[in-house]
Scaffold this motif. Structure first.
Motif, PDB file in Angstrom:
ATOM      1  N   GLY A   1     -49.216  46.267 -36.723  1.00 51.03           N
ATOM      2  CA  GLY A   1     -49.977  47.505 -36.748  1.00 51.03           C
ATOM      3  C   GLY A   1     -49.941  48.145 -38.107  1.00 51.03           C
ATOM      4  O   GLY A   1     -49.106  47.813 -38.957  1.00 51.03           O
ATOM      5  N   PRO A   2     -50.835  49.078 -38.349  1.00 50.96           N
ATOM      6  CA  PRO A   2     -50.927  49.713 -39.669  1.00 50.96           C
ATOM      7  C   PRO A   2     -49.724  50.602 -39.961  1.00 50.96           C
ATOM      8  O   PRO A   2     -49.160  51.220 -39.059  1.00 50.96           O
ATOM      9  CB  PRO A   2     -52.222  50.535 -39.570  1.00 50.96           C
ATOM     10  N   VAL A   3     -49.351  50.670 -41.217  1.00 50.97           N
ATOM     11  CA  VAL A   3     -48.258  51.531 -41.669  1.00 50.97           C
ATOM     12  C   VAL A   3     -48.741  52.483 -42.765  1.00 50.97           C
ATOM     13  O   VAL A   3     -48.499  53.692 -42.699  1.00 50.97           O
ATOM     14  CB  VAL A   3     -47.066  50.692 -42.175  1.00 50.97           C
ATOM     15  N   ARG A   4     -49.438  51.945 -43.746  1.00 49.66           N
ATOM     16  CA  ARG A   4     -49.858  52.770 -44.872  1.00 49.66           C
ATOM     17  C   ARG A   4     -50.846  53.848 -44.447  1.00 49.66           C
ATOM     18  O   ARG A   4     -50.754  55.002 -44.890  1.00 49.66           O
ATOM     19  CB  ARG A   4     -50.478  51.888 -45.946  1.00 49.66           C
ATOM     20  N   ARG A   5     -51.816  53.480 -43.614  1.00 46.24           N
ATOM     21  CA  ARG A   5     -52.827  54.468 -43.235  1.00 46.24           C
ATOM     22  C   ARG A   5     -52.218  55.644 -42.480  1.00 46.24           C
ATOM     23  O   ARG A   5     -52.491  56.805 -42.842  1.00 46.24           O
ATOM     24  CB  ARG A   5     -53.937  53.811 -42.420  1.00 46.24           C
ATOM     25  N   PRO A   6     -51.397  55.420 -41.427  1.00 45.54           N
ATOM     26  CA  PRO A   6     -50.803  56.589 -40.763  1.00 45.54           C
ATOM     27  C   PRO A   6     -49.887  57.395 -41.673  1.00 45.54           C
ATOM     28  O   PRO A   6     -49.815  58.621 -41.561  1.00 45.54           O
ATOM     29  CB  PRO A   6     -50.047  55.982 -39.577  1.00 45.54           C
ATOM     30  N   LEU A   7     -49.174  56.707 -42.594  1.00 41.75           N
ATOM     31  CA  LEU A   7     -48.345  57.450 -43.535  1.00 41.75           C
ATOM     32  C   LEU A   7     -49.203  58.335 -44.437  1.00 41.75           C
ATOM     33  O   LEU A   7     -48.863  59.495 -44.714  1.00 41.75           O
ATOM     34  CB  LEU A   7     -47.522  56.485 -44.393  1.00 41.75           C
ATOM     35  N   GLY A   8     -50.320  57.795 -44.889  1.00 39.86           N
ATOM     36  CA  GLY A   8     -51.223  58.598 -45.697  1.00 39.86           C
ATOM     37  C   GLY A   8     -51.789  59.773 -44.926  1.00 39.86           C
ATOM     38  O   GLY A   8     -51.895  60.891 -45.454  1.00 39.86           O
ATOM     39  N   ASP A   9     -52.162  59.526 -43.662  1.00 32.76           N
ATOM     40  CA  ASP A   9     -52.687  60.621 -42.836  1.00 32.76           C
ATOM     41  C   ASP A   9     -51.629  61.694 -42.605  1.00 32.76           C
ATOM     42  O   ASP A   9     -51.933  62.898 -42.620  1.00 32.76           O
ATOM     43  CB  ASP A   9     -53.179  60.073 -41.495  1.00 32.76           C
ATOM     44  N   LEU A  10     -50.387  61.276 -42.376  1.00 36.82           N
ATOM     45  CA  LEU A  10     -49.313  62.248 -42.168  1.00 36.82           C
ATOM     46  C   LEU A  10     -49.042  63.053 -43.429  1.00 36.82           C
ATOM     47  O   LEU A  10     -48.799  64.270 -43.369  1.00 36.82           O
ATOM     48  CB  LEU A  10     -48.041  61.527 -41.709  1.00 36.82           C
ATOM     49  N   ALA A  11     -49.079  62.376 -44.585  1.00 32.35           N
ATOM     50  CA  ALA A  11     -48.892  63.100 -45.843  1.00 32.35           C
ATOM     51  C   ALA A  11     -50.010  64.116 -46.044  1.00 32.35           C
ATOM     52  O   ALA A  11     -49.768  65.264 -46.451  1.00 32.35           O
ATOM     53  CB  ALA A  11     -48.848  62.112 -47.009  1.00 32.35           C
ATOM     54  N   LEU A  12     -51.257  63.707 -45.743  1.00 33.81           N
ATOM     55  CA  LEU A  12     -52.388  64.628 -45.862  1.00 33.81           C
ATOM     56  C   LEU A  12     -52.229  65.797 -44.895  1.00 33.81           C
ATOM     57  O   LEU A  12     -52.507  66.954 -45.247  1.00 33.81           O
ATOM     58  CB  LEU A  12     -53.689  63.873 -45.578  1.00 33.81           C
ATOM     59  N   ALA A  13     -51.775  65.515 -43.665  1.00 30.66           N
ATOM     60  CA  ALA A  13     -51.581  66.579 -42.681  1.00 30.66           C
ATOM     61  C   ALA A  13     -50.499  67.546 -43.128  1.00 30.66           C
ATOM     62  O   ALA A  13     -50.627  68.770 -42.953  1.00 30.66           O
ATOM     63  CB  ALA A  13     -51.223  65.965 -41.327  1.00 30.66           C
ATOM     64  N   ALA A  14     -49.409  67.015 -43.693  1.00 31.48           N
ATOM     65  CA  ALA A  14     -48.329  67.890 -44.170  1.00 31.48           C
ATOM     66  C   ALA A  14     -48.812  68.771 -45.316  1.00 31.48           C
ATOM     67  O   ALA A  14     -48.502  69.974 -45.365  1.00 31.48           O
ATOM     68  CB  ALA A  14     -47.139  67.045 -44.607  1.00 31.48           C
ATOM     69  N   VAL A  15     -49.581  68.186 -46.240  1.00 33.72           N
ATOM     70  CA  VAL A  15     -50.134  68.980 -47.337  1.00 33.72           C
ATOM     71  C   VAL A  15     -51.054  70.061 -46.790  1.00 33.72           C
ATOM     72  O   VAL A  15     -51.029  71.222 -47.238  1.00 33.72           O
ATOM     73  CB  VAL A  15     -50.881  68.066 -48.327  1.00 33.72           C
ATOM     74  N   GLY A  16     -51.880  69.693 -45.799  1.00 27.75           N
ATOM     75  CA  GLY A  16     -52.762  70.682 -45.186  1.00 27.75           C
ATOM     76  C   GLY A  16     -51.989  71.800 -44.519  1.00 27.75           C
ATOM     77  O   GLY A  16     -52.351  72.983 -44.635  1.00 27.75           O
ATOM     78  N   GLY A  17     -50.909  71.465 -43.817  1.00 25.47           N
ATOM     79  CA  GLY A  17     -50.098  72.489 -43.164  1.00 25.47           C
ATOM     80  C   GLY A  17     -49.435  73.418 -44.163  1.00 25.47           C
ATOM     81  O   GLY A  17     -49.392  74.640 -43.970  1.00 25.47           O
ATOM     82  N   VAL A  18     -48.919  72.835 -45.261  1.00 23.10           N
ATOM     83  CA  VAL A  18     -48.309  73.663 -46.307  1.00 23.10           C
ATOM     84  C   VAL A  18     -49.364  74.575 -46.930  1.00 23.10           C
ATOM     85  O   VAL A  18     -49.105  75.749 -47.222  1.00 23.10           O
ATOM     86  CB  VAL A  18     -47.648  72.770 -47.370  1.00 23.10           C
ATOM     87  N   ALA A  19     -50.573  74.033 -47.133  1.00 25.09           N
ATOM     88  CA  ALA A  19     -51.646  74.846 -47.707  1.00 25.09           C
ATOM     89  C   ALA A  19     -51.998  76.009 -46.784  1.00 25.09           C
ATOM     90  O   ALA A  19     -52.131  77.158 -47.233  1.00 25.09           O
ATOM     91  CB  ALA A  19     -52.880  73.982 -47.960  1.00 25.09           C
ATOM     92  N   LEU A  20     -52.132  75.747 -45.496  1.00 30.58           N
ATOM     93  CA  LEU A  20     -52.472  76.816 -44.560  1.00 30.58           C
ATOM     94  C   LEU A  20     -51.357  77.846 -44.457  1.00 30.58           C
ATOM     95  O   LEU A  20     -51.610  79.026 -44.189  1.00 30.58           O
ATOM     96  CB  LEU A  20     -52.764  76.224 -43.175  1.00 30.58           C
ATOM     97  N   GLY A  21     -50.124  77.412 -44.660  1.00 29.21           N
ATOM     98  CA  GLY A  21     -48.996  78.340 -44.605  1.00 29.21           C
ATOM     99  C   GLY A  21     -48.645  78.966 -45.937  1.00 29.21           C
ATOM    100  O   GLY A  21     -47.712  79.770 -46.020  1.00 29.21           O
ATOM    101  N   ALA A  22     -49.409  78.640 -46.990  1.00 24.82           N
ATOM    102  CA  ALA A  22     -49.081  79.111 -48.340  1.00 24.82           C
ATOM    103  C   ALA A  22     -49.030  80.628 -48.484  1.00 24.82           C
ATOM    104  O   ALA A  22     -48.209  81.136 -49.253  1.00 24.82           O
ATOM    105  CB  ALA A  22     -50.072  78.520 -49.351  1.00 24.82           C
TER     106      ALA A  22
END
Length: 650
Positions: free
Chosen positions: A121-142
């Motif tokens: 199964g994929p590893v890089r794609r979900p890791l990239g999506d999780l990193a993007l989600a974390a960045v988005g969450g930090v941005a919304l909480g900025a």
């Protein structure tokens, strides 16, 4: 309302996690019940720790969606929004164990996709999506994160090191509530429960039923990636809770309470218990399910029996009674569990429930087994947690002494002529409760109080400003009018029999204490500005300034000075305060190590201070960019689906 909302968010979140990973309604209800009513979470209700952790299951559910990769944008958006909500819940150090738990879950889930575990199964794609989600969450909480980081870096809380883990003795508290006195109503704390001095730190009870079902889930779903990942979270959380002094944990600033990872342990056990309950409901005829269920409760019976025989510890008769009574519900849970295991074995022998005889009777039988376990577990959790909480339809109760203090002190800042840090305090109103009573006190219990205020007081008086433990309590003893005026303290409350602080004037009797007025004290004062060659100490006498507050973040003062003057503001020098004089910017500077002052020219002027950190503006901009980014990604996804649909139609 806040407590109930936190409870509902946590319970429904655990229910949603279980549903997302394929657990049925009964098992999901079991997961939600164990998490929201379990001691690690329930004990913190009303504190921002619980508010942050109420979003933990929602974050895990979003993580599962991202790892599956089928609804990528939905998962990323879900994760980002929930992470931002956890930030806005307001306990920054609680975000650290929460983030660590999610990292462990992701690492364990993706590791099973590697060749070493025979997975795929994929590893890089979900890791990239999780990193993007974390960045988005930090941005919304900025908008809260940026000024929050700016404020907390200079806060007193950062002077305290991370706390050690709980003693191994407390492991028993996961299954047995009240073993050391709490949470029995009216009982006392007589054991080694938590070396941290508060019950919330070691309210670990989850119950025998939850533990046995969690173990059953891991055994039955031993090939399942989700069960393994949850088990990894449970194991790592247990280590963080009970292994003191692990190297590397102090690298995170801000005095992280790693033993509060017990809330992540509770979440992992709760969802696993839901999976175990689902296995009982739908696979109770399987020999493996019945064997682990019966074996688990039998092992529980052995452990409880050994505890009852060996854990007296030389206690007094009263304490021995409390300890013995604490084993009643766990013993009842074991009994119910053994009956359920027997019911599963009995059902397996009944021809009417045999495979091929129809699914409806077997489903009802399995549901009945799970309902019995759910009812027993709920009864235990309610029994264990109910003494911790009470409610009333009246507001903060008042007394004659409180009323007298309110009337005599008015808007003046109240200092104390003796140590008033205990709960209940020897003088005044408990820190932070004073806000509800409208009494402004020169003591506070707040982890973001600037360290500079503590240093300033100690440098000026040579006396400590706090207790030392907890470090977040600022409770100085004001012994003279000179000390009081330095910080804008308008009145000093002195216990009975104590002398009048020098330079003060008797104001009123408050119960058995005396209240003294400090002449010349005010939130803001003005003095003649010394010449450039003269030392600051050459300033003339201070004169009180009238201060108005058009809103909570604004101070406004009218000035009419014959010569240049210095306005001293008894306001903490923290990032975010700005001043204007007649609408034009006016520089502020720190004075006395912790407060603010400004020099104003002669004449009539209006001085105004406002609180708006530049970091908050940047946070709003970053949050706006985050919202636009998620919206753009959503629009792009919609257009892509329409093009695909159009192509398929053509």
């Amino acid at each position: 309302v806040v407590v109930l909302a936190t409870l509902v968010i946590a319970g429904t979140g655990a229910y949603v996690v279980a549903r997302v990973i394929g657990v049925g309604a009964l098992g999901s209800a079991l997961a939600g019940t164990v998490y929201e009513l379990g001691g690690p979470f329930f004990g913190w209700l009303g504190w921002p720790v619980a508010a942050v952790m109420s979003w933990a299951p929602w974050l895990v559910a979003a993580t599962v969606v991202i790892l599956r990769g089928r609804r990528r944008l939905a998962g990323v958006t879900w994760f980002a929004v929930v992470l931002a909500l956890a930030v806005y819940a307001g306990q920054p150090d609680a975000l650290v164990p929460l983030g660590a738990g999610v990292v462990v879950f992701v690492a364990a889930a993706l590791a099973q996709r590697s060749a070493a575990f025979g997975g795929g199964g994929p590893v890089r794609r979900p890791l990239g999506d999780l990193a993007l989600a974390a960045v988005g969450g930090v941005a919304l909480g900025a908008p809260l994160l940026l000024p929050g980081i700016q404020l907390t870096t200079g806060a007193i809380r950062t002077t305290k090191a991370s706390t050690p883990g709980l003693p191994p003795h407390d492991l028993l508290a996961v299954a047995v509530a009240g073993f050391d006195g709490f949470p029995w109503a009216g009982s006392r704390w007589f054991g080694a429960l938590s070396g941290n001095g508060s019950y919330q730190e070691a309210a670990l009870y989850l119950g025998v039923v939850a533990l046995v079902l969690a173990v059953t889930a891991v055994a039955v779903h031993r090939e399942g990636a989700t069960a393994r990942a949850l088990a990894a979270v449970a194991v790592v959380s247990t280590v963080l809770v009970f292994a003191p002094g692990l190297p590397g944990l102090d690298v995170v600033p801000g005095a992280v309470r790693w033993h509060r990872s017990d809330i992540l342990l509770a979440l992992a056990v709760a969802v696993l218990a839901g999976m175990g309950g689902d296995a009982v409901a739908h696979a109770w005829r399987a020999a493996r399910t019945r064997a682990w269920l019966a074996g688990g409760f039998a092992a529980g019976a052995v452990v409880l029996g050994a505890t009852w025989l060996l854990a007296d510890g030389g206690l007094s008769p009263a304490d021995h009674t409390i300890r013995t009574q604490s084993l009643a519900w766990p013993a009842a849970s074991v009994a119910v569990g053994l009956v359920v295991a027997g019911g599963a074995a009995l059902g397996a022998r009944r021809p009417s429930l045999a495979p091929g005889s129809g699914d409806a009777p077997a489903r009802r039988w399995g549901a009945g087994l799970v309902v019995a376990l759910l009812a027993c577990e709920t009864g235990f959790l309610v029994w264990a947690g109910a003494p911790l909480w009470s409610s009333t339809d009246t507001f903060f109760p008042s007394t004659a002494a409180v009323t007298a203090l309110q009337r005599a002190a008015g808007d003046a800042l109240v200092g104390f002529g003796a140590r008033a840090c205990s709960v209940p305090p020897d003088l005044g109103v408990p820190q932070d409760a004073n806000v509800a009573y409208g009494v402004h006190e020169f003591d506070v219990y707040d982890p973001v109080t600037p360290k500079a205020l503590f240093r300033s007081w100690e440098d000026a008086t040579g006396q400590p400003a706090g207790l030392g433990n907890p470090v977040s309590v600022f409770c100085p003893v004001v012994t003279s009018a000179a000390e009081a005026r330095r910080y804008g303290v308008g009145v000093i409350l002195v216990p009975a029999g104590s002398p009048r602080p020098p330079g003060t004037v008797f104001l009123a009797r408050v119960d058995d204490a005396a209240l003294y007025r400090v002449p010349g004290a005010a939130p803001a004062t003005v003095t003649a500005a010394p010449s450039p060659s003269a030392p600051a100490s050459s300033r003339g006498p201070a004169r009180a300034l009238a201060v108005t507050h058009p809103d909570p973040a604004t101070w406004r003062m009218a000035l009419d000075e014959a010569a240049p003057a210095v306005v001293q503001l008894h306001l903490l020098s923290v990032p975010g305060w700005h001043a204007t004089l007649d609408g034009r910017p006016l520089p502020l500077r720190r004075t006395g190590g912790a407060l603010l002052e400004a020099t104003v020219p002669a004449g009539r002027h209006v001085l105004e201070l406002g609180y708006w950190p530049v970091s908050f503006t940047w946070g709003l901009a970053i949050a706006g960019a985050g919202v636009l980014g998620l919206a753009a990604a959503g629009g792009r996804s919609v257009r892509r689906r329409r093009r695909r649909a159009g192509g398929a139609g053509g």
